[in-house]
Design an enzyme around this catalytic site. Sequence first.
Site, PDB file in Angstrom:
ATOM      1  N   CYS A  55       0.361   3.510   4.365  1.00 43.40           N
ATOM      2  CA  CYS A  55      -0.521   4.195   5.298  1.00 43.40           C
ATOM      3  C   CYS A  55      -1.623   3.248   5.771  1.00 43.40           C
ATOM      4  O   CYS A  55      -1.345   2.211   6.328  1.00 43.40           O
ATOM      5  CB  CYS A  55      -1.066   5.490   4.694  1.00 43.40           C
ATOM      6  N   HIS A 106       3.957   9.094   4.073  1.00 42.23           N
ATOM      7  CA  HIS A 106       3.681   9.333   2.654  1.00 42.23           C
ATOM      8  C   HIS A 106       4.865   9.910   1.880  1.00 42.23           C
ATOM      9  O   HIS A 106       4.838  11.060   1.461  1.00 42.23           O
ATOM     10  CB  HIS A 106       2.483  10.272   2.532  1.00 42.23           C
ATOM     11  N   GLU A 108       5.334   9.264  -1.081  1.00 42.41           N
ATOM     12  CA  GLU A 108       4.868   9.448  -2.456  1.00 42.41           C
ATOM     13  C   GLU A 108       4.197  10.797  -2.690  1.00 42.41           C
ATOM     14  O   GLU A 108       3.939  11.170  -3.839  1.00 42.41           O
ATOM     15  CB  GLU A 108       3.888   8.320  -2.842  1.00 42.41           C
TER      16      GLU A 108
END
Length: 312
Positions: free
Chosen positions: A142, A235, A237
Amino acid sequence: MPIKIPNDLPAFDVLTREGVMVMREDQAAHQDIRPLRIALLNLMPKKIATETQFARLIGATPLQVEFDLIRMSEHETKTTSAEHMESFYRPFQEVKTEKYDGLIITGAPIEHLPFNEVTYWDELCEIFDWTQTNVHSTFGVCWGGMAMINHFHGVKKHMLDHKAFGCFRHKNLDPASPYLRGFSDDFVIPVSRWTEMKQAEIDAAPGLKTLLGSDEVGPCLVEDPAHRALYIFNHFEYDDSTLKEEYDRDVANGTAINVPRNYYPDDNPSRPPLNRWRSHAHLLYGNWVSEVYLTTPFDMNLIGQTSTDWRR
């Protein structure tokens, strides 16, 4: 883990072209194995949640990984206890003489600031340059990925007129990439950002290759072989509830925010969200760890030297 098959077996060339992890017989015979050293430079305010998210993905492979936590030397977090930081994190200035097989640089909630107005920008640039001599492979996530691609290539981040927020469909643009082994042709990824990188500007930077992208929210995963780096702007994760927590926080604070798109069933925030990206998250980070394992030198003193593929 790679499969060892005879070099002259017809499947060898076919699987190699498809991006399957194939190891030559002579390569396997001379392979040395040691634990991988992978570090997380955690720039997020919620340190514990972020370190858990990445540790979950990095720890899902059968490889032994030593996972270190790094922080900026001068910047002090206000949202994680000093005891936790003292117990588990080392400042960059303390580790900069060491070498790592892999480094993940997280995002940070400072998108509105120009890069050079970030209080720790000078040290972060030092870290970017340090990766070229002391880290075999770096994964910028990011804002961290945007900052790194800006540092090395001058690619700019652009403010959006509204937040890109939700789960957006992405396309697999390079199915043969070793980082995309097992990926579907399209899939969803959580997105939460006020900025973007433009594909035309990435294309204009020599040597960069976009591996994942979206018609709605633009480029997502970019490979930078010359700097042994990957940059991801979204994202994988994230936990099941991360977007919900961001949405609920903004609603509670009276901040104008849209319901995250394609996240809740029927876009109804009263219903529990479904995780539709978990399998691809494990694929991507597992593939990255596997590539690090296959290409990093056994002798860590050799990390940062000219060759980027130690399988040859």
